[in-house]
Design a protein around this motif. Sequence first.
Motif, short mmCIF file in Angstrom:
data_model
loop_
_atom_site.label_atom_id
_atom_site.label_comp_id
_atom_site.label_asym_id
_atom_site.label_seq_id
_atom_site.Cartn_x
_atom_site.Cartn_y
_atom_site.Cartn_z
N THR A 176 29.68 -31.92 -81.24
CA THR A 176 30.53 -33.04 -81.57
C THR A 176 31.61 -33.39 -80.53
N TRP A 177 32.28 -32.28 -79.94
CA TRP A 177 33.38 -32.44 -79.08
C TRP A 177 32.71 -33.10 -77.80
N VAL A 178 31.75 -32.64 -77.14
CA VAL A 178 31.09 -32.89 -75.85
C VAL A 178 30.24 -34.18 -76.01
N SER A 179 29.55 -34.48 -77.29
CA SER A 179 28.59 -35.46 -77.13
C SER A 179 28.95 -36.86 -76.63
N PRO A 180 30.55 -37.28 -77.10
CA PRO A 180 30.90 -38.44 -76.64
C PRO A 180 31.20 -38.84 -75.26
N LEU A 185 28.07 -23.42 -86.82
CA LEU A 185 29.25 -24.26 -86.61
C LEU A 185 29.87 -24.49 -85.42
N ILE A 186 29.84 -23.18 -84.45
CA ILE A 186 30.63 -23.38 -83.19
C ILE A 186 29.74 -24.40 -82.38
N ILE A 187 28.10 -24.10 -82.68
CA ILE A 187 27.50 -25.21 -81.61
C ILE A 187 27.65 -26.52 -82.12
N TRP A 188 27.78 -26.75 -83.40
CA TRP A 188 27.79 -28.13 -84.03
C TRP A 188 29.20 -28.75 -83.46
N LEU A 189 30.33 -27.72 -83.59
CA LEU A 189 31.45 -28.35 -83.18
C LEU A 189 31.86 -28.79 -81.64
N ALA A 190 30.99 -27.69 -80.99
CA ALA A 190 30.90 -27.90 -79.55
C ALA A 190 30.18 -29.25 -79.38
N ALA A 237 24.58 -1.69 -96.83
CA ALA A 237 23.10 -2.28 -96.17
C ALA A 237 23.12 -3.89 -96.45
N ILE A 238 23.79 -3.91 -97.79
CA ILE A 238 24.03 -5.43 -98.26
C ILE A 238 25.19 -6.12 -97.46
N ILE A 239 26.35 -5.45 -97.19
CA ILE A 239 27.24 -5.79 -96.18
C ILE A 239 26.97 -5.96 -94.81
N LEU A 240 26.04 -5.65 -94.24
CA LEU A 240 25.21 -5.54 -93.08
C LEU A 240 24.55 -6.95 -92.97
N ALA A 241 23.65 -7.35 -93.88
CA ALA A 241 22.92 -8.35 -94.44
C ALA A 241 23.81 -9.69 -94.49
N TRP A 242 24.87 -9.43 -95.35
CA TRP A 242 25.78 -10.80 -95.45
C TRP A 242 26.47 -10.83 -94.06
N SER A 243 26.78 -9.86 -93.46
CA SER A 243 27.38 -9.96 -91.85
C SER A 243 26.75 -10.70 -91.04
N ALA A 244 25.32 -10.51 -91.03
CA ALA A 244 24.33 -11.23 -90.44
C ALA A 244 24.35 -12.57 -90.39
N ILE A 245 24.19 -12.89 -91.94
CA ILE A 245 24.32 -14.33 -92.22
C ILE A 245 25.36 -15.03 -91.96
N ALA A 246 26.70 -14.42 -91.99
CA ALA A 246 27.87 -14.93 -91.48
C ALA A 246 28.05 -15.43 -90.04
N LEU A 247 27.51 -14.20 -89.34
CA LEU A 247 27.14 -14.48 -87.89
C LEU A 247 26.51 -15.77 -87.41
N ILE A 248 25.36 -15.80 -87.83
CA ILE A 248 24.62 -16.98 -87.82
C ILE A 248 25.30 -18.30 -88.30
N CYS A 249 25.81 -18.43 -89.46
CA CYS A 249 26.59 -19.49 -89.72
C CYS A 249 27.64 -19.98 -88.70
N THR A 250 28.55 -18.92 -88.35
CA THR A 250 29.61 -19.13 -87.65
C THR A 250 28.94 -19.80 -85.97
N ALA A 251 27.94 -18.98 -85.48
CA ALA A 251 27.35 -19.53 -84.26
C ALA A 251 26.83 -20.96 -84.36
#
Length: 227
Positions: free
Chosen positions: A197-201, A190-195, A174-188
């Motif tokens: 950063t790339w598109v905004s100019p 990060l992807i949105i922020w990078l996207a 259960a702890i692994i699942l909770a950390w995985s959810a946090i990692a998934l949210i952080c990854t998403a």
Amino acid sequence: MPDYDYQSDSRSFSQVIEDIGVKDDPKLYLGELINAFGERGFGALMLFFGLLNIAIGIIPGTTTILGAPLLLMGFQLAIRQDQLWLPRWALRRWIERETYRNGVARLLPRLRKMERLSRPRFSIMTSEVSEVLIGVATVLLAFILILPIWGGNLIPALIIATFGFGLMQRDGLAIILAWSAIALICTAALIIWLAWTWVSPYLLPVWTWLNGLLPQAWAWLSGLFGG
């Protein structure tokens, strides 16, 4: 606030939260909830308040009452406090017991199924170091939870509840699942922020051009219909 004396250790977690709802007092005090799970540790309290935020968090004002204890739980877990402490004014806060009963009734079937499937495993995920990290994560999630964001309580409350279930049952999965959810949210995020950063100019010049064009278009339409 009345005094309560729950012997929660002899019952399953699901039975404890069901028993809390059957009392006649229409007010369910926060102090009663703390007393009901105090001997079960932070895991049971995190699970309980996380589930309750999911069940009735949509009602205005409840996330503040139910989220503040989670903020303190996370902090005290991070500093290795043995037992939860809350100020007396917080213990006197209350919600309607009928609201509690309605929320818990929707959660009990799934909770009992989880209890049957759970068992102690992956002990490294419930070690002292892991508990400190979980405490830090809970503080951040609880802070997001108590913010007045419509629907913003669901994901943080679900992750906190999963952390709590893992700690209470010593179930590292259960702890692994909770950390995985946090990692998934952080990854998403990060992807949105990078996207962005790339598109905004490329988008900003278009936005500037549109801002300059709109007044001219408005003036033209005003002249057309005005004439």
